[in-house]
Write a protein that holds these residues in place. Structure first.
Motif, mmCIF file in Angstrom:
data_model
loop_
_atom_site.group_PDB
_atom_site.id
_atom_site.type_symbol
_atom_site.label_atom_id
_atom_site.label_comp_id
_atom_site.label_asym_id
_atom_site.label_seq_id
_atom_site.Cartn_x
_atom_site.Cartn_y
_atom_site.Cartn_z
ATOM 1 N N GLY A 947 0.771 -1.217 0.000
ATOM 2 C CA GLY A 947 0.000 0.000 0.000
ATOM 3 C C GLY A 947 0.810 1.280 0.000
ATOM 4 O O GLY A 947 0.246 2.368 -0.064
ATOM 5 N N SER A 948 2.135 1.160 0.015
ATOM 6 C CA SER A 948 3.003 2.347 0.031
ATOM 7 C C SER A 948 3.886 2.360 -1.190
ATOM 8 O O SER A 948 4.206 1.289 -1.732
ATOM 9 N N PRO A 949 4.293 3.542 -1.668
ATOM 10 C CA PRO A 949 5.168 3.594 -2.842
ATOM 11 C C PRO A 949 6.471 2.839 -2.569
ATOM 12 O O PRO A 949 6.962 2.771 -1.453
ATOM 13 N N ILE A 950 7.053 2.297 -3.607
ATOM 14 C CA ILE A 950 8.291 1.510 -3.495
ATOM 15 C C ILE A 950 9.476 2.466 -3.420
ATOM 16 O O ILE A 950 9.558 3.456 -4.168
ATOM 17 N N ASP A 951 10.417 2.115 -2.535
ATOM 18 C CA ASP A 951 11.677 2.866 -2.425
ATOM 19 C C ASP A 951 12.569 2.440 -3.579
ATOM 20 O O ASP A 951 13.076 1.305 -3.589
ATOM 21 N N LYS A 952 12.755 3.357 -4.584
ATOM 22 C CA LYS A 952 13.517 2.988 -5.781
ATOM 23 C C LYS A 952 14.997 2.832 -5.481
ATOM 24 O O LYS A 952 15.727 2.250 -6.278
ATOM 25 N N ASN A 953 15.479 3.325 -4.319
ATOM 26 C CA ASN A 953 16.884 3.099 -3.940
ATOM 27 C C ASN A 953 17.097 1.652 -3.491
ATOM 28 O O ASN A 953 18.209 1.136 -3.548
ATOM 29 N N ASP A 954 16.018 1.033 -2.971
ATOM 30 C CA ASP A 954 16.132 -0.353 -2.482
ATOM 31 C C ASP A 954 15.725 -1.356 -3.568
ATOM 32 O O ASP A 954 16.316 -2.410 -3.708
ATOM 33 N N ILE A 966 10.840 -5.510 -12.307
ATOM 34 C CA ILE A 966 11.183 -5.257 -10.912
ATOM 35 C C ILE A 966 12.410 -6.093 -10.590
ATOM 36 O O ILE A 966 12.408 -7.302 -10.823
ATOM 37 N N PHE A 967 13.462 -5.428 -10.047
ATOM 38 C CA PHE A 967 14.758 -6.095 -9.884
ATOM 39 C C PHE A 967 15.278 -5.840 -8.464
ATOM 40 O O PHE A 967 15.329 -4.694 -8.012
ATOM 41 N N ILE A 968 15.636 -6.901 -7.732
ATOM 42 C CA ILE A 968 16.286 -6.840 -6.408
ATOM 43 C C ILE A 968 17.550 -7.665 -6.516
ATOM 44 O O ILE A 968 17.488 -8.883 -6.713
ATOM 45 N N ARG A 969 18.679 -7.027 -6.403
ATOM 46 C CA ARG A 969 19.958 -7.717 -6.611
ATOM 47 C C ARG A 969 20.206 -8.748 -5.524
ATOM 48 O O ARG A 969 20.625 -9.870 -5.806
ATOM 49 N N LYS A 970 19.989 -8.384 -4.226
ATOM 50 C CA LYS A 970 20.231 -9.307 -3.128
ATOM 51 C C LYS A 970 19.035 -9.202 -2.186
ATOM 52 O O LYS A 970 18.903 -8.232 -1.448
ATOM 53 N N ALA A 971 18.184 -10.215 -2.200
ATOM 54 C CA ALA A 971 16.924 -10.160 -1.466
ATOM 55 C C ALA A 971 17.150 -10.304 0.024
ATOM 56 O O ALA A 971 18.035 -11.043 0.468
ATOM 57 N N GLU A 972 16.343 -9.575 0.760
ATOM 58 C CA GLU A 972 16.329 -9.678 2.211
ATOM 59 C C GLU A 972 14.900 -9.976 2.650
ATOM 60 O O GLU A 972 13.937 -9.805 1.899
#
Length: 1108
Positions: A947-954, A966-972
């Motif tokens: 429900g919140s905008p995505i942090d494009k830095n993360d 949508i790309f996440i290099r190292k998932a947490e």
């Protein structure tokens, strides 16, 4: 043997092991003479029963004012010996003489006395008229004591041919229904089955007096009707009977009777009335020749010993209707009979009785007090007028009166728990042939009837011809006709081969007769006549003879068979021979020969044939074509009788039989011969036939032809990828015969080998050679063909090289549209060819016009092109051409007009299938999701997480016109959550949701506690870990360590509960325990260990168990 030696009237009585026969004078003995008897005994054991039967039979034959002879025997018992007392009582006019032990006696009052020899085992007594056997007298006394009869029938006398009626009346006051009344002759013969022409039984009831009246009327009495009769009446358990005598006065006749032992005993004692004289047969007997009767045949023994193939023959001969059922019963009879304790003597395996007869079943019980029951096909038999039960000491007897086919069944009797069974076979009386066949002679073609009469209506009768059975098949020439007792074999039109011996067979007799079929004398009513017939006309020969017989036609001594050309007719006495269209070969001598007669009817046929030419094989206008240089031999078939003379001519010049042009003559043809034909030989030739019958002539055109001249060199007018189009002119000279077509050949320019291109003639002057190699130079040439042959080849054409344009571009489609431009895209042509592909030309035209505008003045080598400068709202048609050295290809058209206006395409997210479920990744792994979508113009994409905008830095988001990434290099684990995607085009929106779950290994369980220690066992419990690694706990791993070494060993893996019992620990050791948690990522990094240790102490009970 007992024989009366007095002259005139013999009395014969034979005792043997097999038969007893009587010849008794009927009905009186002269009083002046007393017959002397010679008696011989042949080792035959005579019983009371047998004597009483003889007494009864003889008593039935009344001897008035004379002696009645009966046989009896006396007994005396001394110890175990049983002997017979010889005695003789002879009564003659009141005088009696006894016979002493010597066995000899002289009778008083006899003029010529003779010695009587009597066997010591036999005695003879004589009673006067009216006296009977003691057994019969006792029965009469019993009947007199009954009260059913109100009026009994009285004895009577009637003369031969007269009528007499006997009346019995029964009062019905105490009776609820009509009583059952039976009339008998002698002891056992039931007269109900004998009613007919000479015997009628009537009954009536008077309601006022309640009296039943029963009448027996004998019509047209005969001498053998005399005898003793009996009337029996029964109602429930009441019974009454009365005997009376009938005397018939008239001429003395002799009657022979044969009593066969196997009629008394048939598989046991059998039927008691089997030996009775068949008086119904005597009533019906006509004055026919007596045939010696054969002994009764045991059908059961016949079937047991017969071959199965003879079963049907035996069934017919002995009147068996249910052969299959009888064979099943016969199979049951063959089973071994077990010895019975209840029956001293059981039933025989089977009994046989004639239809209407009486049968007697007898068993002897070991214990007479045992209750006995009789059964028929499993149903208990109750006493009635039909079924009569009798007890004699240990003997139990069942009588079945007036047997019908319904009594043909399986019977058994039970005594306690034991059972004894038998089979009863009721046989229809044999069918007799009362009137036999008679020998017959007739002529061929006559109707023949062979007739016989049998004793019963509609009886089963079989006909035979020379021993072969005849059937009443509709296709057979034999027809069998049945009219009551009369059976007739009919042959409508007798033939010579019907001569044979015909026989008829019934179940009780047979008869045969000979049929002779002869020929009548033959007369010729109409003879054949000689004929002269013109060739092709009908030949019709006709003759008539006095008999309707077949015959044969001959020509010149050879047999003629009917065929499609030759028709042979025979109707009645007329024979015709027809050939609708006559031929020369039909001339000759004809002859008709009737079958079976040594006679023939001849005639001659003469065929007349005028001369005729047969030109059917020639062409139109009798034209004959010959190739120049060849030899012509023209053969013309000719006919005519006598053979005609032949003349050939050309103009005014006759053709002789020698030279280069000559005529040859043959019996049935004429030939015109031309050696090495030349063009000058063309022209008309006349042939003329002449004979006595007339003349025939015809003109024959001879045409000499040659091959055509060669055509001129062909021209190649058009060239393609592997083909070309060529044309040529016809040859100047066709050789005198029309051109039929052309053959075409080609070759490579650098080669000398020509190849034929067509194997069927080309009728036109144009041709399209195919399958040439693109880029190679070729030459072509032509041959002209007529009926004579093929011309020389034409000159070769100029050389040419096949080059082909490409095929049209493919998959032409609209890529995009704006308010002023249209972008088109397509695929290259499927076929490009050796000339290659230089580029494309894009053309368009406005809808409603035919003017195509080139959009690219210079060729484009791209497969996508934008047409600019188009007016907004207009519609255009677009086509694309491929271009190479051979030229432009066929255009590829867009199928629909294109509107020059930007089109809104609603947004549509095409979510991949694997993202429609929770998307799971482990901590540290890369997340790279591509979600395609559609929507025009300028689709806008936005993302939200929980429900919140995505942090494009993360999290990196990249959007294109057709998809978003949508790309996440190292998932947490913090990246887990619900991601919402939204695509907007103007006011239209489409949304999609993606669940992403990032998982890790769980933490260790909480507090591991030792709950209990006993024996070699330790009970542990723990709590689930606080951190499940963002995934469900799938199990636990438990390890143990000895306190001394602290080396850990796994005890249980993948355990799902939070408590466990550890077994088989070593006594005396002290243990620590630890537990790992496990999820889909694996075991927790750390484990939780128990704070205290568990000591495994020594236990006496444990020692006891170890000892055990």
């Amino acid at each position: 043997m007992v024989q009366c030696s007095a002259p005139g009237k013999p009395l014969i009585c034979c005792f043997s092991q097999y038969c007893c026969s009587f010849s008794v004078p009927k009905p009186q003995f002269p009083e002046e003479k007393l017959h002397c008897l010679n008696i011989f005994y042949n080792n035959f054991h005579l019983t009371n029963y047998f004597f009483h039967r003889i007494l009864h039979d003889m008593q039935g034959m009344v001897f008035t004012d004379s002696q009645i002879l009966c046989f009896c025997h006396g007994r005396k018992e001394k110890s175990s010996e049983v002997g017979f007392i010889p005695a003789l009582l002879c009564r003659h006019r009141g005088k009696t003489k006894s016979l002493g032990s010597s066995g000899k006696c002289t009778l008083e009052g006899v003029k010529h006395p003779q010695m009587i020899d009597i066997s010591p085992s036999l005695c003879i007594s004589v009673w006067s008229l009216g006296e009977g056997a003691p057994e019969e007298s006792e029965k009469r006394d019993d009947s007199q004591r009954s009260t059913l009869f109100v009026e009994k029938p009285q004895s009577g006398t009637v003369s031969v041919g007269g009528n007499i009626t006997f009346i019995a009346k029964v009062e019905a006051k105490d009776l609820l229904r009509k009583p059952n009344v039976k009339w008998f002759k002698g002891k056992w013969m039931d007269l109900a089955s004998k009613a007919g022409k000479h015997l009628q039984l009537k009954e009536s009831f008077e309601r006022h007096t309640k009296i039943h009246t029963f009448e027996m009327q004998i019509i047209k009495a005969k001498e053998n009707y005399a005898g003793n009769y009996r009337c029996e009446v029964s109602y429930k358990d009441k019974f009454d009977s009365c005997s009376f005598d009938l005397e018939v006065t008239g001429k003395v006749t002799f009657v022979s009777v044969k009593i066969y032992n196997n009629l008394f005993l048939f598989f046991g004692e059998g039927q008691e009335d089997a030996g009775e004289l068949d008086f119904s047969g005597l009533l019906k007997r006509r004055e026919v020749k007596q045939q010696e009767e054969e002994p009764e045949v045991d059908v059961w023994d016949l079937l047991k010993n017969a071959n199965p193939s003879e079963y049907e023959k035996i069934a017919f001969q002995y009147g068996i209707t249910d052969l299959r059922g009888m064979l099943k019963r016969l199979k049951r009879m063959r089973r071994e009979v077990k010895k019975s304790a209840a029956f001293a003597k059981g039933l025989d395996p089977a009994y046989q009785v004639d239809k209407g007869g009486k049968v007697r079943f007898m068993v002897e019980l070991a214990d007479p007090t045992v209750e006995l029951k009789w059964y028929k096909n499993g149903q208990e038999i109750r006493p009635s007028a039909k079924y009569i039960f009798e007890h004699k000491g240990n003997q139990r007897i069942l009588f079945i009166n007036n047997c019908t086919m319904a009594d043909d069944a399986r019977y058994y009797v039970t005594a306690g728990d034991e059972k004894c069974s038998t089979e009863l076979f009721v046989r229809d009386p044999p069918i007799l042939v009362t009137k036999g066949l008679e020998d017959t002679s007739t002529y061929v073609g006559e109707r023949v009837e062979l007739s016989c009469e049998v004793s019963e209506d509609d009886a089963n009768v079989k006909w035979f011809r020379n021993g072969v059975e005849l059937t009443n098949d509709p296709k057979s020439r034999y027809r069998i006709k049945v009219e009551g007792k009369k059976h007739t074999l009919v042959i409508e039109e007798a033939a010579k081969n019907d001569t044979a011996t015909y026989s008829v067979m019934t179940t009780g007799g047979q008869s045969e007769a000979k049929l002779a079929v002869d020929l009548r004398p033959l007369k010729i009513s109409l003879a054949l006549e000689d004929q002269t017939v013109r060739l092709g006309q009908e030949i019709h020969l006709k003759c008539e003879i006095s008999e309707n017989v077949e015959g044969k036609w001959y020509k010149n001594g050879q047999l003629i068979e009917a065929s499609d050309r030759v028709k042979l007719y025979h109707k009645g006495r007329i024979h015709r021979f027809v050939i609708p269209v006559s031929a020369v070969d039909d001339e000759g001598e004809y002859m008709f020969v009737p079958d079976a007669y040594n006679i023939n009817i001849p005639c001659k046929v003469h065929i007349v044939d005028p001369p005729k030419l047969h030109l059917d094989g020639l062409g139109e206008n009798n034209t004959v074509t010959v190739v120049a240089g060849n030899k012509l031999r023209l053969e013309i078939p000719i006919t005519g009788e006598p053979p005609p003379k032949v003349f050939w001519s050309r103009g005014d010049k006759m053709v002789t039989d020698s030279g280069r042009i000559r005529a040859e003559s043959y019996p049935d043809s004429s030939c015109l011969v031309i050696d090495a034909a030349e063009r000058e030989d063309s022209g008309a030739f006349r042939i003329t036939l002449k004979n006595e019958a007339g003349e025939d002539t015809a003109l024959i055109n001879i045409k000499v032809v040659d091959v055509p001249d060669p055509p001129q060199a062909p021209n190649v007018t058009e060239v393609g990828e592997d083909w070309c189009i060529m044309t040529w002119e016809p040859p100047a000279n066709d050789g005198g015969s029309p051109i039929l077509g052309y053959f075409i050949e080609r070759k490579k320019k650098q080669s000398s080998r020509w190849m034929r291109l067509n194997f069927e003639l080309c009728k036109e002057t144009t041709f399209e050679p195919k399958k040439m190699i693109e880029g190679v130079a070729y030459e072509v040439r032509v041959f002209a063909v007529n009926a004579i042959g093929m011309s020389k080849p034409s000159m070769p054409s100029k050389s040419f090289v096949p080059l082909a344009v490409t095929s049209p571009p493919t998959l032409l489609a609209v890529d995009s549209v704006t308010d002023t431009s249209v972008t088109m895209k397509w695929r290259p042509p499927d076929q490009i060819g050796a000339a290659g592909l230089d580029g494309y030309v894009v053309e368009y035209c406005f809808e409603g016009t035919d003017e195509w505008i080139v959009a690219n003045p210079e060729l484009t080598d791209k497969t996508k092109f934008t047409i600019n400068g188009l007016p907004t709202g207009s519609k255009i048609l677009v086509r694309v051409k491929a271009v190479n050295a051979a030229g432009e290809s066929e255009p590829k058209y867009h199928p629909q007009p294109i509107l020059v206006k930007e089109v809104i395409e609603p947004p549509k997210i095409r979510l991949p299938r694997h993202l429609k479920q929770t998307y799971t990744r482990r901590v540290g792994e890369t997340v790279n999701l591509v979600i395609p979508f559609q929507g025009k113009p300028r689709a806008k994409v936005s993302w939200e997480k929980n429900g919140s905008p995505i942090d494009k830095n993360d999290i990196n988001i990249r959007n294109t016109e057709h998809d978003t990434i949508i790309f996440i290099r190292k998932a947490e684990r913090g990246h887990s959550g619900e991601y919402n995607m939204k695509v907007e085009v103007e006011n239209l929106v489409d949304k999609a949701t993606i669940d992403i779950q990032i998982i890790d290994r769980p933490g260790p369980p909480e507090v591991v506690t030792i709950e209990d220690v006993w024996g070699e066992n330790v009970n542990l419990s723990w709590k689930p870990p606080k951190d499940d690694g963002n995934a469900a706990i799938t199990g636990y791993t438990i390890q143990k360590a000895d306190k001394k070494s602290m080396e850990w060993f796994t005890v249980i893996e993948h355990y799902h509960r939070t408590s466990a019992t550890i077994n088989e620990l070593v006594i005396g050791n002290e243990y620590y325990f630890r537990v790992f948690a496990e999820n889909m990522c694996g075991l927790s990094e750390d484990a939780t260990m128990t704070k205290e240790s568990a000591l495994i102490e020594w236990d006496i009970s444990l020692m006891f168990w170890h000892f055990l």
